[in-house]
Scaffold this motif. Sequence first.
Motif, PDB file in Angstrom:
ATOM      1  N   ASN A   5     -15.551   7.791   6.696  1.00 25.87           N
ATOM      2  CA  ASN A   5     -14.941   9.066   6.296  1.00 25.87           C
ATOM      3  C   ASN A   5     -13.483   9.156   6.729  1.00 25.87           C
ATOM      4  OD1 ASN A   5     -17.231  10.006   5.026  1.00 25.87           O
ATOM      5  ND2 ASN A   5     -17.927  11.210   6.775  1.00 25.87           N
ATOM      6  N   ALA A   6     -13.187   8.676   7.941  1.00 28.12           N
ATOM      7  CA  ALA A   6     -11.797   8.714   8.429  1.00 28.12           C
ATOM      8  C   ALA A   6     -10.913   7.798   7.592  1.00 28.12           C
ATOM      9  CB  ALA A   6     -11.745   8.324   9.903  1.00 28.12           C
ATOM     10  N   GLY A   8     -11.435   6.945   4.444  1.00 23.29           N
ATOM     11  CA  GLY A   8     -11.286   7.603   3.148  1.00 23.29           C
ATOM     12  C   GLY A   8     -10.280   8.740   3.190  1.00 23.29           C
ATOM     13  N   ARG A   9     -10.345   9.546   4.233  1.00 25.26           N
ATOM     14  CA  ARG A   9      -9.407  10.669   4.395  1.00 25.26           C
ATOM     15  C   ARG A   9      -7.972  10.159   4.544  1.00 25.26           C
ATOM     16  NH1 ARG A   9     -12.627  13.381   7.067  1.00 25.26           N
ATOM     17  NH2 ARG A   9     -12.292  12.390   9.063  1.00 25.26           N
ATOM     18  N   PHE A  10      -7.796   9.094   5.330  1.00 19.76           N
ATOM     19  CA  PHE A  10      -6.475   8.499   5.508  1.00 19.76           C
ATOM     20  C   PHE A  10      -5.946   7.978   4.169  1.00 19.76           C
ATOM     21  CE2 PHE A  10      -3.764   4.797   6.619  1.00 19.76           C
ATOM     22  CZ  PHE A  10      -2.771   5.477   7.311  1.00 19.76           C
ATOM     23  N   GLU A  12      -6.760   9.034   1.179  1.00 17.86           N
ATOM     24  CA  GLU A  12      -6.422  10.180   0.328  1.00 17.86           C
ATOM     25  C   GLU A  12      -5.090  10.801   0.741  1.00 17.86           C
ATOM     26  OE1 GLU A  12      -9.764  12.843   0.221  1.00 17.86           O
ATOM     27  OE2 GLU A  12     -11.047  11.318  -0.698  1.00 17.86           O
ATOM     28  N   ASP A  13      -4.827  10.836   2.043  1.00 18.75           N
ATOM     29  CA  ASP A  13      -3.526  11.337   2.514  1.00 18.75           C
ATOM     30  C   ASP A  13      -2.386  10.459   1.992  1.00 18.75           C
ATOM     31  OD1 ASP A  13      -4.783  13.379   3.932  1.00 18.75           O
ATOM     32  OD2 ASP A  13      -4.614  12.364   5.877  1.00 18.75           O
ATOM     33  N   SER A  16      -1.991  11.021  -1.774  1.00 20.73           N
ATOM     34  CA  SER A  16      -1.330  12.300  -2.063  1.00 20.73           C
ATOM     35  C   SER A  16       0.175  12.199  -1.870  1.00 20.73           C
ATOM     36  CB  SER A  16      -1.879  13.413  -1.167  1.00 20.73           C
ATOM     37  OG  SER A  16      -3.200  13.713  -1.518  1.00 20.73           O
ATOM     38  N   ARG A  29      -7.232  19.343  -3.297  1.00 22.44           N
ATOM     39  CA  ARG A  29      -7.841  18.120  -2.782  1.00 22.44           C
ATOM     40  C   ARG A  29      -9.284  18.388  -2.428  1.00 22.44           C
ATOM     41  NH1 ARG A  29      -4.254  15.178   1.629  1.00 22.44           N
ATOM     42  NH2 ARG A  29      -6.201  14.031   1.714  1.00 22.44           N
ATOM     43  N   ASN A  30     -10.104  17.379  -2.648  1.00 24.11           N
ATOM     44  CA  ASN A  30     -11.519  17.423  -2.291  1.00 24.11           C
ATOM     45  C   ASN A  30     -12.248  18.634  -2.878  1.00 24.11           C
ATOM     46  OD1 ASN A  30     -10.071  16.259   0.555  1.00 24.11           O
ATOM     47  ND2 ASN A  30     -11.482  14.956  -0.548  1.00 24.11           N
ATOM     48  N   GLU A  37     -17.430  15.535  -6.514  1.00 23.10           N
ATOM     49  CA  GLU A  37     -16.150  15.891  -5.892  1.00 23.10           C
ATOM     50  C   GLU A  37     -15.000  15.195  -6.603  1.00 23.10           C
ATOM     51  OE1 GLU A  37     -13.757  15.173  -1.700  1.00 23.10           O
ATOM     52  OE2 GLU A  37     -15.882  14.717  -1.800  1.00 23.10           O
ATOM     53  N   ASP A  39     -11.293  13.942  -5.782  1.00 25.50           N
ATOM     54  CA  ASP A  39     -10.454  13.667  -4.611  1.00 25.50           C
ATOM     55  C   ASP A  39      -9.135  14.427  -4.682  1.00 25.50           C
ATOM     56  OD1 ASP A  39     -12.346  11.911  -3.528  1.00 25.50           O
ATOM     57  OD2 ASP A  39     -11.480  10.187  -4.573  1.00 25.50           O
TER      58      ASP A  39
END
Length: 118
Positions: A5-6, A8-10, A12-13, A16, A29-30, A37, A39
């Motif tokens: 998850n971390a 994936g979040r990184f 996506e950041d 973006s 987002r999300n 979902e 992204d």
Amino acid sequence: MPTKNAVGRFGEDLASRYLTTEGLVILERNWRCGIGEIDIVAREGGTLVICEVKTRRGLGYGSPFESITYRKLTTLRKLAGAWLRSHEVHPSEVRIDFVSVLLDHGAQPQVEHLRGAA
């Protein structure tokens, strides 16, 4: 080691920030609904852009783009319709893009943008 998850979040950041530098405006987002979902929801001129972000920590399982399946594209199309209905937005065009983020050990992250994947 960071969790999936971390990572994936990184990714996506990074995606973006990359899309913003390319001139897209991030709207959301999300975004989640009963079928899944999105992204990143963005706008490029009059076009609504639905972005799927795939992040990998290496090429052991192939490139992030290799995870694009017919099933995923079908779901993204349905999600785009659901987002439009829930926001009552009427763009001139809707596009589905993919962003690949590759985090290879010690190297700079590689971000690739595939426009109009579906």
